[in-house]
Design a protein around this motif. Structure first.
Motif, short mmCIF file in Angstrom:
data_model
loop_
_atom_site.label_atom_id
_atom_site.label_comp_id
_atom_site.label_asym_id
_atom_site.label_seq_id
_atom_site.Cartn_x
_atom_site.Cartn_y
_atom_site.Cartn_z
N ALA A 11 0.78 -1.05 -0.06
CA ALA A 11 0.16 -0.07 0.24
C ALA A 11 0.90 1.32 -0.08
O ALA A 11 1.79 1.23 0.81
N GLY A 12 0.66 2.26 -0.77
CA GLY A 12 1.54 3.33 -1.07
C GLY A 12 1.00 4.52 -1.91
O GLY A 12 -0.32 4.56 -2.03
N ILE A 13 1.87 5.33 -2.36
CA ILE A 13 1.52 6.48 -3.02
C ILE A 13 2.44 6.59 -4.09
O ILE A 13 3.63 6.35 -3.84
N SER A 14 2.10 7.43 -5.21
CA SER A 14 2.97 7.92 -6.32
C SER A 14 2.61 9.27 -6.35
O SER A 14 1.31 9.78 -6.46
N ILE A 15 3.59 10.28 -6.44
CA ILE A 15 3.44 11.60 -6.51
C ILE A 15 4.41 12.29 -7.33
O ILE A 15 5.50 11.77 -7.69
N SER A 16 4.00 13.39 -8.22
CA SER A 16 4.65 14.00 -9.11
C SER A 16 5.16 15.36 -8.31
O SER A 16 4.37 16.26 -8.03
N VAL A 17 6.35 15.48 -7.91
CA VAL A 17 6.68 16.76 -7.11
C VAL A 17 6.99 17.84 -7.74
O VAL A 17 7.45 18.87 -7.21
N ALA A 18 6.97 17.72 -9.36
CA ALA A 18 7.40 19.11 -9.98
C ALA A 18 6.44 19.15 -11.04
O ALA A 18 5.40 19.59 -10.73
N GLN A 19 6.71 18.68 -12.30
CA GLN A 19 5.93 18.58 -13.50
C GLN A 19 4.46 17.86 -12.94
O GLN A 19 4.59 16.62 -12.81
#
Length: 467
Positions: free
Chosen positions: A124-132
């Motif tokens: 269980a987790g998360i994916s994130i775009s930290v710029a674009q």
């Protein structure tokens, strides 16, 4: 009862109808049929339906997703691998995605990195775009734009409906004009017939010369000729009017003999077209559907520009997933077992991204110029129509005076003729002048009606009064 009578007169049913019976259809009744049943009006409603469908499609980008990937290979009684990967993803508004995953792998020739516990592995987790893609991304932009498309579609629909009502109104005014012209010639044909019969009897008793009967007959035939011409024009205008008349279930209808326009339209036109409260000084062009449509388009393009500007940032995607064999056990997910990843990409020259941004700015600039031009154009058209309507009052007064004066001259000349102090030629000349003056008055009234229709069209007042 009135609507029922209108349907009876307009329907294509084989019903007997007296030739001399008439029924009046007012402008408001006529526009009521156009607005309710005309196919173009219904087509305009499809614009909103289409934009709402696009909005639903854009919202679909935020729907949770269930993904299952199953792969198996077995050859000569040997199980090379049997892999199952099931994932549940929840996209969120910003560039963040929540993810739950179950993985189960077995087989004799598994890649070592695919070895997991026998009962499978949960994450269980998360994916994130930290710029674009963090503050704005394609799915966010599409949803925002789709909302503006719905608002823009409503404004465009009002313009489409307004245009068809405008064209229908012009047809009604042309129908009214030809009907009034026909009435004029019908009235003066009666006068010519009475005059011809009187002169013929006078000739028979020796009171008038034969040349007077010839001149009276020429005048009579001219009146018949002119009446026939206006009758054909009235029929043509009736058929043109029928182009806008439909009933439910897309059934076209046509004006039948005995249906006539309302000759008192002048008294009701402002109420029908909602132009009675028009004030050129206080009008607010910001509420005009055309400017509203362009405004929504500009805001949509601004969202696109922000997306293109965001694409200039480097693409940095971060993933972090907690791992567990026993997800049902409380606190089985811990930082000691995890799977993480980092992906970074950045074009060195940014040629595509800079070009996209420049094109987006040019589109906005183009729309901005169009808004400015539309505002000035609407303002000038409204001012021109307003001055034309003000001038009509003065022209109408002059025309009424001219008609009344010609009428008095004709009456006086007829009296002199029957007293033997004038000739038939002079009487016919006076009568021709009166006919011309009446026709000019009808034309002037038609120009006034068209100016009102133009004002209705320019202001996009599609909400006509149908009462």
């Amino acid at each position: 009862m009135r609507v029922f009578l209108l349907i009876i007169l307009l329907s294509t049913a084989h019903l007997a109808m007296s030739q001399d019976s008439t029924s009046v259809i007012s402008l408001s009744e006529y526009l009521g049929y156009v607005k309710s049943f005309h196919p173009i009006v219904k087509q305009a409603n499809l614009v909103i339906n289409e934009s709402e469908a696009k909005l639903m499609k854009a919202r679909g980008a935020f729907d949770p997703k269930l993904e299952i990937d199953y792969d198996r290979k077995k050859f000569k009684n040997t199980e090379y691998y049997d892999k199952l990967n099931a994932a549940f993803k929840i996209p969120t508004w910003y560039g963040i995605e929540l993810k739950g995953n179950f993985e189960e792998n077995t087989g004799d020739f598994l890649n070592p990195e695919a070895n997991i516990p026998n009962n499978g592995l949960y994450s269980a987790g998360i994916s994130i775009s930290v710029a674009q893609g963090l503050l704005t991304n394609k799915r966010m932009a599409m949803l925002k734009q789709a909302k503006f498309y719905v608002k823009q579609a409503k404004a465009d629909r009002q313009l489409l409906v307004n245009n068809i009502l405008y064209q229908a109104t012009l047809s009604y005014f042309n129908w009214l004009k030809t009907y009034n012209e026909k009435r004029v010639y019908e009235k003066f044909l009666v006068n010519a017939e009475i005059r011809f019969k009187g002169i013929k009897k006078s000739y028979e008793v020796g009171e008038k010369p034969a040349i007077d009967t010839l001149e009276a007959r020429i005048t009579l035939n001219n009146r018949k000729l002119n009446l026939e011409k206006t009758r054909i024009k009235f029929i043509k205008s009736s058929l043109e009017l029928s182009n806008y008349l439909w009933l439910n279930q897309d059934t076209p209808i046509e004006i039948k003999e005995g249906m006539i326009p309302d000759i008192k339209t002048f008294q009701t036109i402002d109420k029908t077209l909602n132009t009675s409260s028009f004030n050129v000084e206080t009008i607010n062009l910001d509420t005009h559907p055309k400017l509203q449509s362009l405004g929504y388009k500009y805001q949509s393009l601004n969202i696109e520009k922000r997306l293109k500007l965001n694409n200039l940032l480097p693409k940095v995607d971060l993933q972090y997933n907690f791992l567990s064999q026993t997800p049902e056990v409380s606190r089985s997910f811990s930082t000691s077992a995890y799977k993480s990843g980092l992906n970074i990409s950045f074009p060195l020259f940014l040629r595509k991204e800079r070009s996209d941004l420049k094109l987006a700015k040019l589109k906005m600039l183009h729309t901005q110029f169009e808004m400015q031009n539309t505002r000035v154009s609407l303002k000038n058209k409204i001012n021109a129509i307003n001055q034309e309507l003000e001038s009509f009052t003065l022209q109408n007064d002059y025309t009424k005076t001219i008609v009344e004066d010609y009428k008095k001259m004709l009456i006086a000349e007829e009296r002199k003729f029957f007293l033997g102090e004038s000739s038939l030629f002079v009487v016919n000349s006076r009568e021709s002048k009166l006919i011309d003056a009446k026709l000019k008055a009808i034309t002037l009234e038609n120009i006034f009606f068209k100016s009102k229709a133009n004002l209705f069209n320019v202001l996009a007042l599609s909400d006509v009064d149908l009462n």
